[in-house]
Design a protein around this motif. Structure first.
Motif, PDB file in Angstrom:
ATOM      1  N   GLN A   1     -10.896  25.048   3.825  1.00 55.56           N
ATOM      2  CA  GLN A   1     -11.615  23.778   3.729  1.00 55.56           C
ATOM      3  C   GLN A   1     -11.622  23.257   2.295  1.00 55.56           C
ATOM      4  O   GLN A   1     -11.572  22.046   2.065  1.00 55.56           O
ATOM      5  CB  GLN A   1     -13.043  23.949   4.243  1.00 55.56           C
ATOM      6  N   GLU A   2     -11.650  24.170   1.334  1.00 53.84           N
ATOM      7  CA  GLU A   2     -11.656  23.760  -0.071  1.00 53.84           C
ATOM      8  C   GLU A   2     -10.420  22.944  -0.435  1.00 53.84           C
ATOM      9  O   GLU A   2     -10.476  22.048  -1.274  1.00 53.84           O
ATOM     10  CB  GLU A   2     -11.721  24.996  -0.972  1.00 53.84           C
ATOM     11  N   LEU A   3      -9.279  23.280   0.189  1.00 57.05           N
ATOM     12  CA  LEU A   3      -8.026  22.607  -0.145  1.00 57.05           C
ATOM     13  C   LEU A   3      -7.678  21.462   0.808  1.00 57.05           C
ATOM     14  O   LEU A   3      -6.736  20.713   0.554  1.00 57.05           O
ATOM     15  CB  LEU A   3      -6.877  23.626  -0.147  1.00 57.05           C
ATOM     16  N   SER A   4      -8.409  21.338   1.907  1.00 56.52           N
ATOM     17  CA  SER A   4      -8.141  20.258   2.858  1.00 56.52           C
ATOM     18  C   SER A   4      -8.425  18.907   2.203  1.00 56.52           C
ATOM     19  O   SER A   4      -9.509  18.690   1.662  1.00 56.52           O
ATOM     20  CB  SER A   4      -9.014  20.435   4.105  1.00 56.52           C
ATOM     21  N   ASP A   5      -7.466  18.002   2.240  1.00 59.38           N
ATOM     22  CA  ASP A   5      -7.560  16.743   1.496  1.00 59.38           C
ATOM     23  C   ASP A   5      -7.790  15.562   2.437  1.00 59.38           C
ATOM     24  O   ASP A   5      -6.896  15.199   3.212  1.00 59.38           O
ATOM     25  CB  ASP A   5      -6.273  16.526   0.702  1.00 59.38           C
ATOM     26  N   PRO A   6      -8.971  14.938   2.391  1.00 55.42           N
ATOM     27  CA  PRO A   6      -9.261  13.820   3.295  1.00 55.42           C
ATOM     28  C   PRO A   6      -8.273  12.670   3.186  1.00 55.42           C
ATOM     29  O   PRO A   6      -7.990  11.993   4.176  1.00 55.42           O
ATOM     30  CB  PRO A   6     -10.669  13.378   2.872  1.00 55.42           C
ATOM     31  N   GLU A   7      -7.736  12.417   1.987  1.00 54.13           N
ATOM     32  CA  GLU A   7      -6.821  11.285   1.837  1.00 54.13           C
ATOM     33  C   GLU A   7      -5.577  11.464   2.687  1.00 54.13           C
ATOM     34  O   GLU A   7      -5.026  10.498   3.210  1.00 54.13           O
ATOM     35  CB  GLU A   7      -6.447  11.079   0.369  1.00 54.13           C
ATOM     36  N   GLY A   8      -5.102  12.692   2.823  1.00 57.43           N
ATOM     37  CA  GLY A   8      -3.963  12.944   3.689  1.00 57.43           C
ATOM     38  C   GLY A   8      -4.267  12.572   5.130  1.00 57.43           C
ATOM     39  O   GLY A   8      -3.423  11.993   5.831  1.00 57.43           O
ATOM     40  N   TYR A   9      -5.473  12.882   5.582  1.00 58.76           N
ATOM     41  CA  TYR A   9      -5.860  12.551   6.951  1.00 58.76           C
ATOM     42  C   TYR A   9      -6.062  11.053   7.131  1.00 58.76           C
ATOM     43  O   TYR A   9      -5.767  10.501   8.195  1.00 58.76           O
ATOM     44  CB  TYR A   9      -7.132  13.316   7.326  1.00 58.76           C
ATOM     45  N   LEU A  10      -6.560  10.370   6.102  1.00 58.49           N
ATOM     46  CA  LEU A  10      -6.700   8.919   6.166  1.00 58.49           C
ATOM     47  C   LEU A  10      -5.328   8.260   6.317  1.00 58.49           C
ATOM     48  O   LEU A  10      -5.142   7.345   7.132  1.00 58.49           O
ATOM     49  CB  LEU A  10      -7.404   8.393   4.920  1.00 58.49           C
ATOM     50  N   ALA A  11      -4.356   8.736   5.538  1.00 61.62           N
ATOM     51  CA  ALA A  11      -3.005   8.175   5.633  1.00 61.62           C
ATOM     52  C   ALA A  11      -2.377   8.522   6.973  1.00 61.62           C
ATOM     53  O   ALA A  11      -1.705   7.686   7.601  1.00 61.62           O
ATOM     54  CB  ALA A  11      -2.144   8.705   4.490  1.00 61.62           C
TER      55      ALA A  11
ATOM     56  N   VAL B   1       8.890  12.482  13.133  1.00 60.59           N
ATOM     57  CA  VAL B   1       8.754  11.030  13.009  1.00 60.59           C
ATOM     58  C   VAL B   1      10.022  10.521  12.338  1.00 60.59           C
ATOM     59  O   VAL B   1      10.730  11.274  11.665  1.00 60.59           O
ATOM     60  CB  VAL B   1       7.520  10.602  12.188  1.00 60.59           C
ATOM     61  N   VAL B   2      10.309   9.241  12.506  1.00 61.91           N
ATOM     62  CA  VAL B   2      11.495   8.652  11.876  1.00 61.91           C
ATOM     63  C   VAL B   2      11.091   7.507  10.946  1.00 61.91           C
ATOM     64  O   VAL B   2      11.808   6.533  10.765  1.00 61.91           O
ATOM     65  CB  VAL B   2      12.520   8.179  12.934  1.00 61.91           C
ATOM     66  N   GLY B   3       9.922   7.649  10.349  1.00 64.43           N
ATOM     67  CA  GLY B   3       9.440   6.677   9.381  1.00 64.43           C
ATOM     68  C   GLY B   3       8.337   7.293   8.543  1.00 64.43           C
ATOM     69  O   GLY B   3       7.929   8.436   8.767  1.00 64.43           O
ATOM     70  N   THR B   4       7.850   6.539   7.567  1.00 64.41           N
ATOM     71  CA  THR B   4       6.769   7.015   6.707  1.00 64.41           C
ATOM     72  C   THR B   4       5.437   6.429   7.161  1.00 64.41           C
ATOM     73  O   THR B   4       5.384   5.383   7.813  1.00 64.41           O
ATOM     74  CB  THR B   4       7.017   6.621   5.243  1.00 64.41           C
ATOM     75  N   TYR B   5       4.362   7.094   6.765  1.00 65.13           N
ATOM     76  CA  TYR B   5       3.009   6.600   7.016  1.00 65.13           C
ATOM     77  C   TYR B   5       2.631   5.673   5.865  1.00 65.13           C
ATOM     78  O   TYR B   5       2.182   6.112   4.801  1.00 65.13           O
ATOM     79  CB  TYR B   5       2.035   7.781   7.111  1.00 65.13           C
ATOM     80  N   ASP B   6       2.842   4.363   6.074  1.00 66.22           N
ATOM     81  CA  ASP B   6       2.687   3.420   4.975  1.00 66.22           C
ATOM     82  C   ASP B   6       1.656   2.325   5.258  1.00 66.22           C
ATOM     83  O   ASP B   6       1.632   1.307   4.567  1.00 66.22           O
ATOM     84  CB  ASP B   6       4.037   2.777   4.624  1.00 66.22           C
ATOM     85  N   VAL B   7       0.797   2.543   6.261  1.00 64.74           N
ATOM     86  CA  VAL B   7      -0.225   1.542   6.571  1.00 64.74           C
ATOM     87  C   VAL B   7      -1.426   1.693   5.642  1.00 64.74           C
ATOM     88  O   VAL B   7      -1.941   0.719   5.092  1.00 64.74           O
ATOM     89  CB  VAL B   7      -0.659   1.649   8.050  1.00 64.74           C
ATOM     90  N   PHE B   8      -1.899   2.915   5.435  1.00 60.52           N
ATOM     91  CA  PHE B   8      -3.055   3.162   4.577  1.00 60.52           C
ATOM     92  C   PHE B   8      -2.739   2.708   3.153  1.00 60.52           C
ATOM     93  O   PHE B   8      -1.716   3.065   2.577  1.00 60.52           O
ATOM     94  CB  PHE B   8      -3.406   4.650   4.603  1.00 60.52           C
ATOM     95  N   ARG B   9      -3.623   1.866   2.616  1.00 60.92           N
ATOM     96  CA  ARG B   9      -3.485   1.287   1.276  1.00 60.92           C
ATOM     97  C   ARG B   9      -2.214   0.469   1.101  1.00 60.92           C
ATOM     98  O   ARG B   9      -1.784   0.179  -0.012  1.00 60.92           O
ATOM     99  CB  ARG B   9      -3.558   2.378   0.199  1.00 60.92           C
ATOM    100  N   GLY B  10      -1.571   0.119   2.212  1.00 61.78           N
ATOM    101  CA  GLY B  10      -0.448  -0.800   2.172  1.00 61.78           C
ATOM    102  C   GLY B  10       0.856  -0.243   1.673  1.00 61.78           C
ATOM    103  O   GLY B  10       1.791  -0.999   1.393  1.00 61.78           O
ATOM    104  N   SER B  11       0.964   1.093   1.575  1.00 55.93           N
ATOM    105  CA  SER B  11       2.222   1.677   1.126  1.00 55.93           C
ATOM    106  C   SER B  11       2.270   3.142   1.539  1.00 55.93           C
ATOM    107  O   SER B  11       1.271   3.707   2.003  1.00 55.93           O
ATOM    108  CB  SER B  11       2.379   1.564  -0.397  1.00 55.93           C
ATOM    109  N   ALA B  12       3.420   3.753   1.322  1.00 55.80           N
ATOM    110  CA  ALA B  12       3.604   5.175   1.626  1.00 55.80           C
ATOM    111  C   ALA B  12       3.225   6.064   0.447  1.00 55.80           C
ATOM    112  O   ALA B  12       3.483   7.269   0.477  1.00 55.80           O
ATOM    113  CB  ALA B  12       5.051   5.437   2.030  1.00 55.80           C
ATOM    114  N   GLU B  13       2.578   5.515  -0.570  1.00 55.26           N
ATOM    115  CA  GLU B  13       2.299   6.277  -1.788  1.00 55.26           C
ATOM    116  C   GLU B  13       1.477   7.533  -1.506  1.00 55.26           C
ATOM    117  O   GLU B  13       1.799   8.626  -2.005  1.00 55.26           O
ATOM    118  CB  GLU B  13       1.573   5.376  -2.796  1.00 55.26           C
TER     119      GLU B  13
END
Length: 473
Positions: free
Chosen positions: A306-316, A65-77
């Motif tokens: 599965q223990e380490l899989s982070d839903p927030e990463g998938y949301l972003a 990709v040539v950009g960040t994922y910054d739509v979720f929560r309005g930023s790339a945080e």
């Protein structure tokens, strides 16, 4: 399903990679002995290349990709915190290092048609095809992240179908450069007369279109494949039509296996509609495979992952324009005004579904449409079923752990698939990537649109480069 020679369909086997920490299995970079953090090191790529070639993989498929994922929560945080495709390096630059330590492994390089001019990419791709002796494929994308557009001076994304219209002309320019600008015998290397290349056999392309104006000629001499193996990644209507005209391999998916099978059928029909044969287009999709010597061992690996899989990463990663975690888990989606906005990769949510149930799908490793966990025989059974029932041609193997995911497949699954005739037993010496996939030689087939420019056909000037003084004498 069998081929025309009554042999089982052979699996196209690629490893899904990206020049970053967290590519597509978010949170798992934290696994013990995972090598993801070494992606900046050249040794990471050379070790991986040797492993894949020793294991008989067809190619490593490099996303980008040539950009960040910054739509979720309005930023790339969220993306930055999780290492979600940032930091992220150029995929093409690591290919020469991998090629230098291998003889057979292919390389699928993702590059966007939207932001860089075609002349520059044509030169880079030809250089890579030269250096790899014809082992390069190009994953054609048009870019979708809003931040990517802003990184290249635009206020927002170019509209979806407009991006594909631009891409169609972009490919037209490239075909003219790759296929039409140089004759096969333009290099003469005549030491006696100090003539390296024959100007009469090299011509400008003089392309003057809606989006691009390119004089040429192409700077590199013809590489082995000339045009790299053409790959597209799509599910949309515009992308399907584009793939039918241009693609040789399509990387696609679907919400479930039935949806995937329908997509495969549409893609192969699109090739027919473009005057090609159904077999001219191979379909590859992402597959998650977790294997162990016993089913219990495999399921223990899944539980650990599965223990380490982070839903927030998938949301972003999904580009979700609303935050489910901000609502009570028992709230129904139909009651939430913001839930009507949907991310790019998620189907429309059921209004009766609770927030908790909706969130459960994010980060659930087993929810992937093509997922197999179990013993080598159980996994091989599933891979064969995907090939025969869904009519796919190959997989991009998801990595949960680098390098253990590939090692597990090589040591446990590959021998079973080879016994069943689904995987090659060895490489053919000196084959190009296109010839490996299709068995019809290095070059685009004559029925492909790009072949129309060979020998300068359909170019404004077919006469080559001449001395102006001679023309007026």
């Amino acid at each position: 399903m069998t081929t025309g020679t009554d042999q089982p369909k052979r699996l196209i086997l690629n490893l899904f990679e990206m020049n970053c920490v967290s590519h597509i299995t978010h949170g798992l970079w934290r696994l013990p002995d995972n090598n993801r953090e070494r992606f900046n090191d050249i040794e990471y790529w050379t070790e991986l290349a040797r492993l894949l070639e020793d294991g008989g993989f067809d190619a490593v498929f490099l996303a980008d990709v040539v950009g960040t994922y910054d739509v979720f929560r309005g930023s790339a945080e969220t993306a930055v915190r999780q290492g979600l495709q940032i930091p992220n390096n150029d995929p093409a630059v690591v290919v020469p290092a991998m090629a230098a330590v291998t003889k057979h492994l292919g390389f699928g390089i993702t590059f966007s048609t939207t932001y860089e001019p075609p002349f520059a990419w044509a030169r880079r791709a030809s250089t890579l095809d030269h250096l790899t002796k014809g082992r390069v494929g190009w994953n054609i994308v048009t870019s979708y992240l809003p931040n990517a557009a802003r990184n290249f001076g635009l206020e927002g994304e170019v509209e979806h179908d407009e991006r594909f219209a631009r891409a169609d002309e972009y490919l037209d320019v490239l075909y003219k450069l790759w296929e039409g600008s140089w004759d096969d015998d333009a290099i003469v290397a005549d030491r006696e007369h100090n003539v390296f290349a024959d100007p009469a056999k090299i011509r400008p392309i003089d392309h003057d279109g809606t989006y691009y104006k390119v004089e040429g000629p192409h700077l590199p001499s013809p590489s082995r494949q000339r045009t790299p193996l053409l790959i597209t990644a799509t599910q949309s209507d515009a992308g399907t039509a584009f793939a039918g005209k241009h693609a040789e391999v399509v990387f696609t998916g679907g919400p479930d296996q039935a949806g995937l099978a329908a997509t495969v059928a549409r893609l192969k029909q699109a090739a027919v509609d473009a005057g090609r044969a159904p077999g001219d287009l191979k379909v590859v999709t992402t597959a998650g495979i977790i294997v162990g010597a016993t089913e219990e061992e495999a399921r223990a690996k899944l539980a650990r992952f599965q223990e380490l899989s982070d839903p927030e990463g998938y949301l972003a990663h999904a580009g979700l324009p609303w935050d489910p975690t901000a609502h009570p888990v028992d709230a129904r989606l139909g009651e939430l005004a913001d839930s009507r906005a949907h991310g790019r990769w998620r189907r429309i949510a059921d209004p009766e579904q609770t927030v908790g149930d909706y969130l459960a799908g994010f980060g659930d490793l087993s929810a992937h449409p093509l997922f197999a966990v179990g013993t080598p025989d159980q996994v091989a059974d599933e891979v064969e079923r995907w090939l025969d029932e869904l009519d796919i041609d190959g997989i991009n193997l998801l990595q949960y752990h680098t390098y253990d995911t590939a090692k597990d497949f090589i040591e446990l699954v590959a021998p079973v698939l080879r016994e069943r005739g689904r995987l090659r037993t060895s490489y053919d010496e000196g084959e190009s990537l296109r010839d490996r996939i299709f068995g019809e030689g290095d070059r685009l087939p004559e029925r492909h649109f790009g072949a129309r420019y060979r020998g300068g056909a359909h170019l404004p000037n077919r006469t080559g480069i001449s001395d102006p003084d001679q023309l007026t004498a």
